[in-house]
Motif scaffolding. Structure first.
Motif, PDB file in Angstrom:
ATOM      1  N   ASN A  10      16.288  35.393  48.686  1.00 57.80           N
ATOM      2  CA  ASN A  10      17.425  36.297  48.806  1.00 57.80           C
ATOM      3  C   ASN A  10      16.927  37.727  48.810  1.00 57.80           C
ATOM      4  O   ASN A  10      16.460  38.228  47.794  1.00 57.80           O
ATOM      5  N   VAL A  11      16.957  38.312  49.980  1.00 57.22           N
ATOM      6  CA  VAL A  11      16.460  39.670  50.130  1.00 57.22           C
ATOM      7  C   VAL A  11      17.648  40.546  50.537  1.00 57.22           C
ATOM      8  O   VAL A  11      18.251  40.305  51.580  1.00 57.22           O
ATOM      9  N   ILE A  12      18.137  41.435  49.789  1.00 58.17           N
ATOM     10  CA  ILE A  12      17.523  41.767  48.523  1.00 58.17           C
ATOM     11  C   ILE A  12      18.431  42.825  47.925  1.00 58.17           C
ATOM     12  O   ILE A  12      19.286  43.343  48.600  1.00 58.17           O
ATOM     13  N   ASP A  13      18.273  43.169  46.773  1.00 63.05           N
ATOM     14  CA  ASP A  13      19.222  44.021  46.091  1.00 63.05           C
ATOM     15  C   ASP A  13      18.592  45.372  45.805  1.00 63.05           C
ATOM     16  O   ASP A  13      17.560  45.446  45.164  1.00 63.05           O
ATOM     17  N   TYR A  14      19.206  46.446  46.325  1.00 66.92           N
ATOM     18  CA  TYR A  14      18.714  47.794  46.080  1.00 66.92           C
ATOM     19  C   TYR A  14      19.514  48.436  44.935  1.00 66.92           C
ATOM     20  O   TYR A  14      20.726  48.282  44.859  1.00 66.92           O
ATOM     21  N   ALA A  15      18.840  49.171  44.073  1.00 66.15           N
ATOM     22  CA  ALA A  15      19.535  49.901  43.014  1.00 66.15           C
ATOM     23  C   ALA A  15      18.833  51.214  42.751  1.00 66.15           C
ATOM     24  O   ALA A  15      17.604  51.265  42.811  1.00 66.15           O
ATOM     25  N   GLN A  16      19.576  52.228  42.480  1.00 63.60           N
ATOM     26  CA  GLN A  16      18.986  53.536  42.207  1.00 63.60           C
ATOM     27  C   GLN A  16      18.400  53.536  40.804  1.00 63.60           C
ATOM     28  O   GLN A  16      19.026  53.075  39.850  1.00 63.60           O
ATOM     29  N   SER A  17      17.164  54.033  40.690  1.00 61.47           N
ATOM     30  CA  SER A  17      16.503  54.075  39.390  1.00 61.47           C
ATOM     31  C   SER A  17      17.237  55.014  38.452  1.00 61.47           C
ATOM     32  O   SER A  17      17.684  56.090  38.838  1.00 61.47           O
ATOM     33  N   ALA A  18      17.330  54.600  37.199  1.00 58.49           N
ATOM     34  CA  ALA A  18      17.988  55.454  36.213  1.00 58.49           C
ATOM     35  C   ALA A  18      17.078  56.559  35.731  1.00 58.49           C
ATOM     36  O   ALA A  18      17.530  57.534  35.144  1.00 58.49           O
ATOM     37  N   HIS A  19      15.752  56.416  35.998  1.00 56.05           N
ATOM     38  CA  HIS A  19      14.784  57.371  35.476  1.00 56.05           C
ATOM     39  C   HIS A  19      14.439  58.457  36.491  1.00 56.05           C
ATOM     40  O   HIS A  19      14.273  59.615  36.128  1.00 56.05           O
ATOM     41  N   THR A  20      14.309  58.094  37.756  1.00 60.73           N
ATOM     42  CA  THR A  20      13.904  59.057  38.768  1.00 60.73           C
ATOM     43  C   THR A  20      14.896  59.020  39.911  1.00 60.73           C
ATOM     44  O   THR A  20      15.093  57.979  40.534  1.00 60.73           O
ATOM     45  N   LYS A  21      15.498  60.122  40.204  1.00 59.24           N
ATOM     46  CA  LYS A  21      16.541  60.158  41.218  1.00 59.24           C
ATOM     47  C   LYS A  21      16.016  59.769  42.590  1.00 59.24           C
ATOM     48  O   LYS A  21      16.685  59.092  43.356  1.00 59.24           O
ATOM     49  N   ALA A  22      14.805  60.245  42.933  1.00 62.75           N
ATOM     50  CA  ALA A  22      14.269  60.023  44.278  1.00 62.75           C
ATOM     51  C   ALA A  22      13.688  58.630  44.447  1.00 62.75           C
ATOM     52  O   ALA A  22      13.412  58.195  45.548  1.00 62.75           O
ATOM     53  N   GLU A  23      13.483  57.928  43.364  1.00 63.40           N
ATOM     54  CA  GLU A  23      12.809  56.629  43.419  1.00 63.40           C
ATOM     55  C   GLU A  23      13.823  55.503  43.644  1.00 63.40           C
ATOM     56  O   GLU A  23      14.821  55.396  42.940  1.00 63.40           O
ATOM     57  N   VAL A  24      13.574  54.697  44.643  1.00 64.80           N
ATOM     58  CA  VAL A  24      14.441  53.561  44.935  1.00 64.80           C
ATOM     59  C   VAL A  24      13.772  52.291  44.413  1.00 64.80           C
ATOM     60  O   VAL A  24      12.641  51.998  44.772  1.00 64.80           O
ATOM     61  N   ARG A  25      14.454  51.580  43.566  1.00 62.75           N
ATOM     62  CA  ARG A  25      13.937  50.340  43.021  1.00 62.75           C
ATOM     63  C   ARG A  25      14.444  49.173  43.852  1.00 62.75           C
ATOM     64  O   ARG A  25      15.563  49.185  44.349  1.00 62.75           O
ATOM     65  N   MET A  26      13.607  48.168  43.990  1.00 59.91           N
ATOM     66  CA  MET A  26      13.961  47.015  44.807  1.00 59.91           C
ATOM     67  C   MET A  26      13.812  45.750  43.977  1.00 59.91           C
ATOM     68  O   MET A  26      12.919  45.651  43.127  1.00 59.91           O
ATOM     69  N   ILE A  27      14.681  44.809  44.197  1.00 61.13           N
ATOM     70  CA  ILE A  27      14.599  43.530  43.503  1.00 61.13           C
ATOM     71  C   ILE A  27      14.482  42.418  44.534  1.00 61.13           C
ATOM     72  O   ILE A  27      15.356  42.259  45.383  1.00 61.13           O
ATOM     73  N   GLU A  28      13.388  41.701  44.481  1.00 63.37           N
ATOM     74  CA  GLU A  28      13.187  40.525  45.339  1.00 63.37           C
ATOM     75  C   GLU A  28      13.476  39.290  44.480  1.00 63.37           C
ATOM     76  O   GLU A  28      12.915  39.145  43.387  1.00 63.37           O
ATOM     77  N   THR A  29      14.318  38.404  44.955  1.00 60.25           N
ATOM     78  CA  THR A  29      14.708  37.226  44.178  1.00 60.25           C
ATOM     79  C   THR A  29      14.277  35.949  44.883  1.00 60.25           C
ATOM     80  O   THR A  29      14.575  35.758  46.063  1.00 60.25           O
ATOM     81  N   LEU A  30      13.560  35.111  44.171  1.00 62.97           N
ATOM     82  CA  LEU A  30      13.175  33.784  44.669  1.00 62.97           C
ATOM     83  C   LEU A  30      13.906  32.764  43.824  1.00 62.97           C
ATOM     84  O   LEU A  30      13.722  32.723  42.600  1.00 62.97           O
TER      85      LEU A  30
END
Length: 372
Positions: A10-30
């Protein structure tokens, strides 16, 4: 893939990092990954998972049959590909260890992870205990393919790259398949930088210490009983290189180990023993020569003289092909870097004791006068 029915990506869920505004965190789920497979690819105490996290700077979280990889987009995608490759290997029944985890990581960085699956599919034979013998790196796969396709193969590379062991496995396989009538193993009887003096016992007992690594490999692949019976029949021969002179070796699989310690004359003598229906593998490590400092290695000369001849192949293995303990790979890499730096510092031209050699002027006898 073999496990595609069990696992959905399941690709994939994007969420904005709570620590760094410019940083995009990604979640890959298997999802749909059995717990037994998770244990296989994560290792004891999650050793392999920690290595993936450390290398790619991601976080791996598991819950029941679900694996989540959290991190920046690029590293997160790479981690998913590493896990996917390891799951495929586990589905095939292949052993997962820290060596092939590290190698898969290096291949993913070069977008070559499919090579790992191709390498793993090449089964040479099984040991006496049933363990499969396969090439473990792309370099080893090319080496094995060269042995299959050529009459003479030179396997050159550092310690731990499987040069001798894979050649042994190929020899035993050819022998069991009746492709050859016998196996001949040889190496120069030369000490590793120390003088052992006269050894006790008869001739066989004197040369056995030099040939012990070859015996060890054969015991593991064939078993001690099978090896002993075939040796008594003369179907397997383990002898020092000096015993090869004057012979013609037909229908045999011949392995010359530690070839960096041969002289050019010995190498020429050995290569001219080959008869019809034979296959030859010559292995050596240019960085571990035990010859006198002023002696040229027969392996170095052969590499220059025979390169480009049909039915003769050269396989060069590197530190990336080391399959012993990961620390051995680090040691080999460190020495390679040191030798490259040392070579770069050398000034071209003739030098003696670190100083340039000046052209010697002709000297006249004392008192001699120049003639007009």
């Amino acid at each position: 893939m073999a496990f595609s029915d069990e696992i959905c990506y399941n690709v994939i869920d994007y969420a904005q990092s709570a620590h760094t505004k410019a940083e995009v965190r990604m979640i890959e789920t298997l999802t749909g990954v059995p717990v037994s497979k998770q244990k296989a690819i994560f290792g004891e105490m999650d050793e392999f998972a920690k290595q993936i996290e450390k290398t790619l700077r991601v976080t791996i979280v598991t819950r029941e049959q679900e694996i989540r990889v959290v991190g920046e987009e690029g590293p997160c995608s790479k981690a998913k590909r590493v896990l996917t490759t390891l799951l495929e290997l586990a589905a095939r029944g292949s052993e997962i260890n820290i060596t092939n985890v590290n190698y898969t990581l290096s291949l993913v960085k070069e977008n070559e992870e499919q090579s790992m699956l191709s390498v793993d599919s090449d089964l040479i034979c099984h040991t006496i205990t049933g363990k499969p013998i396969k090439p473990k790196t792309v370099g080893q796969k090319k080496y094995v393919d060269n042995i299959r396709d050529n009459m003479i193969v030179f396997g050159i590379g550092p310690a731990g790259t499987g040069k001798t062991y894979l050649a042994m496995a190929m020899a035993v396989t050819a022998f069991k398949n009746d492709e050859v009538n016998r196996i001949i193993l040889t190496r120069p009887a030369i000490e590793a930088g120390e003088k052992l003096g006269f050894l006790p016992g008869d001739l066989q007992q004197k040369v056995d210490p030099y040939l012990r690594p070859l015996y060890d490999a054969l015991y593991q692949i064939m078993g001690a009983d099978s090896f002993t019976k075939n040796m008594e029949k003369g179907l397997i021969e383990v002898a020092p290189l000096a015993y090869m002179r004057g012979r013609t070796l037909d229908n045999a699989f011949i392995i010359l180990d530690e070839a960096q310690n041969t002289t050019p004359a010995q190498m020429k003598m050995f290569l001219t023993r080959i008869g019809f229906g034979s296959k030859v593998v010559v292995t050596g490590d240019r960085t571990q020569k035990d010859l006198p400092s002023d002696q040229i290695s027969g392996l170095d000369v052969a590499s220059k003289v025979l390169n480009g001849i049909e039915d003769i192949a050269f396989s060069t293995l590197t530190g990336a092909d080391v399959v012993r303990h990961p620390l051995v790979q680090k040691i080999v890499t460190a020495y390679e870097a040191y030798e490259e730096r040392a070579a770069a510092k050398k000034v071209p031209g003739n030098r003696r004791f670190g100083r340039p050699v000046r052209a010697e002027r002709s000297r006249k006898p004392q008192g001699a006068e120049e003639k007009a």
